[in-house]
Design a protein around this motif. Structure first.
Motif, PDB file in Angstrom:
ATOM      1  N   SER A 183      40.807  48.192  45.721  1.00 38.59           N
ATOM      2  CA  SER A 183      42.100  47.846  45.124  1.00 38.59           C
ATOM      3  C   SER A 183      42.723  46.639  45.812  1.00 38.59           C
ATOM      4  CB  SER A 183      43.064  49.024  45.223  1.00 38.59           C
ATOM      5  OG  SER A 183      42.585  50.107  44.478  1.00 38.59           O
ATOM      6  N   SER A 184      42.474  46.514  47.107  1.00 41.38           N
ATOM      7  CA  SER A 184      43.069  45.390  47.834  1.00 41.38           C
ATOM      8  C   SER A 184      42.350  44.074  47.558  1.00 41.38           C
ATOM      9  CB  SER A 184      43.090  45.684  49.336  1.00 41.38           C
ATOM     10  OG  SER A 184      41.764  45.803  49.824  1.00 41.38           O
ATOM     11  N   ILE A 185      41.029  44.096  47.290  1.00 43.14           N
ATOM     12  CA  ILE A 185      40.316  42.844  47.033  1.00 43.14           C
ATOM     13  C   ILE A 185      40.243  42.498  45.553  1.00 43.14           C
ATOM     14  CG2 ILE A 185      38.919  43.034  49.119  1.00 43.14           C
ATOM     15  CD1 ILE A 185      36.548  43.754  47.233  1.00 43.14           C
ATOM     16  N   SER A 186      40.577  43.418  44.696  1.00 39.75           N
ATOM     17  CA  SER A 186      40.442  43.216  43.257  1.00 39.75           C
ATOM     18  C   SER A 186      41.169  41.975  42.723  1.00 39.75           C
ATOM     19  CB  SER A 186      40.904  44.461  42.510  1.00 39.75           C
ATOM     20  OG  SER A 186      40.789  44.277  41.134  1.00 39.75           O
ATOM     21  N   PRO A 187      42.403  41.688  43.135  1.00 39.87           N
ATOM     22  CA  PRO A 187      43.078  40.498  42.585  1.00 39.87           C
ATOM     23  C   PRO A 187      42.411  39.176  42.971  1.00 39.87           C
ATOM     24  CG  PRO A 187      44.658  41.951  43.642  1.00 39.87           C
ATOM     25  CD  PRO A 187      43.309  42.480  43.958  1.00 39.87           C
ATOM     26  N   PHE A 188      41.570  39.186  44.008  1.00 41.67           N
ATOM     27  CA  PHE A 188      40.933  37.965  44.478  1.00 41.67           C
ATOM     28  C   PHE A 188      39.534  37.765  43.905  1.00 41.67           C
ATOM     29  CE2 PHE A 188      43.812  39.534  47.779  1.00 41.67           C
ATOM     30  CZ  PHE A 188      44.736  38.503  47.755  1.00 41.67           C
ATOM     31  N   LEU A 189      39.126  38.626  42.989  1.00 43.20           N
ATOM     32  CA  LEU A 189      37.805  38.522  42.364  1.00 43.20           C
ATOM     33  C   LEU A 189      37.942  37.947  40.959  1.00 43.20           C
ATOM     34  CD1 LEU A 189      36.409  42.025  43.394  1.00 43.20           C
ATOM     35  CD2 LEU A 189      35.921  39.826  44.470  1.00 43.20           C
ATOM     36  N   PRO A 190      37.133  36.934  40.623  1.00 47.60           N
ATOM     37  CA  PRO A 190      37.236  36.352  39.284  1.00 47.60           C
ATOM     38  C   PRO A 190      36.890  37.335  38.170  1.00 47.60           C
ATOM     39  CG  PRO A 190      35.710  35.078  40.666  1.00 47.60           C
ATOM     40  CD  PRO A 190      36.190  36.215  41.467  1.00 47.60           C
ATOM     41  N   ALA A 191      35.986  38.256  38.423  1.00 49.14           N
ATOM     42  CA  ALA A 191      35.579  39.198  37.384  1.00 49.14           C
ATOM     43  C   ALA A 191      36.736  40.113  36.968  1.00 49.14           C
ATOM     44  CB  ALA A 191      34.392  40.032  37.845  1.00 49.14           C
ATOM     45  N   THR A 192      37.655  40.392  37.872  1.00 45.89           N
ATOM     46  CA  THR A 192      38.822  41.207  37.527  1.00 45.89           C
ATOM     47  C   THR A 192      39.616  40.555  36.402  1.00 45.89           C
ATOM     48  OG1 THR A 192      38.983  42.009  39.796  1.00 45.89           O
ATOM     49  CG2 THR A 192      40.948  42.215  38.439  1.00 45.89           C
ATOM     50  N   HIS A 193      39.855  39.276  36.525  1.00 45.04           N
ATOM     51  CA  HIS A 193      40.646  38.565  35.529  1.00 45.04           C
ATOM     52  C   HIS A 193      39.838  38.312  34.264  1.00 45.04           C
ATOM     53  CE1 HIS A 193      43.584  38.295  38.655  1.00 45.04           C
ATOM     54  NE2 HIS A 193      42.675  37.764  39.453  1.00 45.04           N
ATOM     55  N   ALA A 194      38.521  38.147  34.408  1.00 46.94           N
ATOM     56  CA  ALA A 194      37.673  37.989  33.218  1.00 46.94           C
ATOM     57  C   ALA A 194      37.668  39.277  32.400  1.00 46.94           C
ATOM     58  CB  ALA A 194      36.251  37.622  33.643  1.00 46.94           C
ATOM     59  N   ILE A 195      37.589  40.407  33.064  1.00 45.24           N
ATOM     60  CA  ILE A 195      37.610  41.701  32.363  1.00 45.24           C
ATOM     61  C   ILE A 195      38.961  41.920  31.698  1.00 45.24           C
ATOM     62  CG2 ILE A 195      37.588  44.202  32.747  1.00 45.24           C
ATOM     63  CD1 ILE A 195      35.367  43.666  34.840  1.00 45.24           C
ATOM     64  N   THR A 196      40.035  41.547  32.383  1.00 43.29           N
ATOM     65  CA  THR A 196      41.372  41.673  31.790  1.00 43.29           C
ATOM     66  C   THR A 196      41.486  40.820  30.536  1.00 43.29           C
ATOM     67  OG1 THR A 196      42.342  42.093  33.960  1.00 43.29           O
ATOM     68  CG2 THR A 196      43.841  41.362  32.227  1.00 43.29           C
ATOM     69  N   ALA A 197      40.982  39.589  30.591  1.00 43.24           N
ATOM     70  CA  ALA A 197      41.044  38.693  29.427  1.00 43.24           C
ATOM     71  C   ALA A 197      40.204  39.234  28.275  1.00 43.24           C
ATOM     72  CB  ALA A 197      40.573  37.298  29.813  1.00 43.24           C
ATOM     73  N   LEU A 198      39.023  39.739  28.579  1.00 47.40           N
ATOM     74  CA  LEU A 198      38.170  40.263  27.516  1.00 47.40           C
ATOM     75  C   LEU A 198      38.756  41.526  26.900  1.00 47.40           C
ATOM     76  CD1 LEU A 198      34.640  39.632  29.032  1.00 47.40           C
ATOM     77  CD2 LEU A 198      35.711  38.466  27.112  1.00 47.40           C
ATOM     78  N   ARG A 199      39.326  42.391  27.729  1.00 46.35           N
ATOM     79  CA  ARG A 199      39.980  43.591  27.185  1.00 46.35           C
ATOM     80  C   ARG A 199      41.149  43.219  26.293  1.00 46.35           C
ATOM     81  NH1 ARG A 199      40.018  47.352  32.583  1.00 46.35           N
ATOM     82  NH2 ARG A 199      37.871  48.091  32.384  1.00 46.35           N
ATOM     83  N   ALA A 200      41.929  42.233  26.716  1.00 40.60           N
ATOM     84  CA  ALA A 200      43.081  41.817  25.912  1.00 40.60           C
ATOM     85  C   ALA A 200      42.643  41.196  24.600  1.00 40.60           C
ATOM     86  CB  ALA A 200      43.938  40.837  26.707  1.00 40.60           C
ATOM     87  N   SER A 201      41.551  40.443  24.612  1.00 40.32           N
ATOM     88  CA  SER A 201      41.122  39.804  23.368  1.00 40.32           C
ATOM     89  C   SER A 201      40.439  40.782  22.422  1.00 40.32           C
ATOM     90  CB  SER A 201      40.191  38.630  23.674  1.00 40.32           C
ATOM     91  OG  SER A 201      38.995  39.090  24.262  1.00 40.32           O
ATOM     92  N   ILE A 202      39.837  41.815  22.957  1.00 37.70           N
ATOM     93  CA  ILE A 202      39.149  42.790  22.112  1.00 37.70           C
ATOM     94  C   ILE A 202      40.128  43.831  21.564  1.00 37.70           C
ATOM     95  CG2 ILE A 202      37.481  44.689  22.128  1.00 37.70           C
ATOM     96  CD1 ILE A 202      35.841  43.035  24.131  1.00 37.70           C
ATOM     97  N   ALA A 203      40.937  44.395  22.440  1.00 35.50           N
ATOM     98  CA  ALA A 203      41.789  45.516  22.054  1.00 35.50           C
ATOM     99  C   ALA A 203      43.178  45.083  21.610  1.00 35.50           C
ATOM    100  CB  ALA A 203      41.900  46.492  23.218  1.00 35.50           C
ATOM    101  N   GLY A 204      43.469  43.830  21.671  1.00 30.16           N
ATOM    102  CA  GLY A 204      44.815  43.376  21.359  1.00 30.16           C
ATOM    103  C   GLY A 204      45.672  43.456  22.606  1.00 30.16           C
ATOM    104  N   TYR A 205      46.696  42.666  22.648  1.00 33.09           N
ATOM    105  CA  TYR A 205      47.522  42.635  23.846  1.00 33.09           C
ATOM    106  C   TYR A 205      48.968  42.437  23.470  1.00 33.09           C
ATOM    107  CZ  TYR A 205      46.943  37.607  23.149  1.00 33.09           C
ATOM    108  OH  TYR A 205      46.905  36.354  22.619  1.00 33.09           O
ATOM    109  N   ALA A 206      49.806  42.904  24.359  1.00 28.55           N
ATOM    110  CA  ALA A 206      51.234  42.710  24.198  1.00 28.55           C
ATOM    111  C   ALA A 206      51.699  41.862  25.370  1.00 28.55           C
ATOM    112  CB  ALA A 206      51.953  44.055  24.203  1.00 28.55           C
ATOM    113  N   GLY A 207      52.195  40.718  25.090  1.00 25.35           N
ATOM    114  CA  GLY A 207      52.666  39.868  26.172  1.00 25.35           C
ATOM    115  C   GLY A 207      51.682  38.771  26.517  1.00 25.35           C
ATOM    116  N   HIS A 208      51.619  38.497  27.785  1.00 25.99           N
ATOM    117  CA  HIS A 208      50.861  37.351  28.262  1.00 25.99           C
ATOM    118  C   HIS A 208      49.619  37.739  29.050  1.00 25.99           C
ATOM    119  CE1 HIS A 208      54.102  34.701  27.049  1.00 25.99           C
ATOM    120  NE2 HIS A 208      54.945  35.576  27.574  1.00 25.99           N
TER     121      HIS A 208
END
Length: 124
Positions: A55-80
């Motif tokens: 949990s502490s290193i997760s924000p510093f990994l590029p894959a964390t943000h890539a997964i967030t972007a892919l989830r938002a584009s697939i499932a829809g997103y609210a906000g930014h």
């Protein structure tokens, strides 16, 4: 460019920069980064059930943000969510560019010496 290509670009750029800057040590750092991303990005298991280290290193990994972007584009997103994740991925490209442009010229001689010493051992 598809979403997967957009997410793969910063990770590939970061790995290439590590290898170009640090040589064989960069390859080892790349493997370590890959292992940490598989377990710590929240793609395989939710971060809530993983040990606190991930949990502490997760924000510093590029894959964390890539997964967030892919989830938002697939499932829809609210906000930014998608935009924020893409900005974080862009920041990894800037970090890798700084690393390659600032550190690589300083480390070229040391990398050559390390490669010469490694070749002298006849292990590789």
């Amino acid at each position: 460019m598809t979403g997967v290509q957009t997410c793969a670009l910063p990770i590939s750029f970061l790995l290439y920069t590590l290898i170009a800057t640090f040589g064989n040590a960069g390859k080892a750092l790349g493997v370590l980064l890959l292992v940490l991303q598989i377990s710590g990005a929240g793609g395989a298991f939710p971060l809530a059930i993983l040990p606190p280290f991930y949990s502490s290193i997760s924000p510093f990994l590029p894959a964390t943000h890539a997964i967030t972007a892919l989830r938002a584009s697939i499932a829809g997103y609210a906000g930014h969510e998608y935009g924020d994740a893409m900005w974080f991925l862009a920041s990894f490209i800037l970090f890798a560019a700084f690393l390659g442009l600032a550190l690589r010229p300083l480390l070229v001689r040391k990398n050559r010496r390390m490669v010469e010493k490694l070749e002298a051992t006849k292990l590789l």
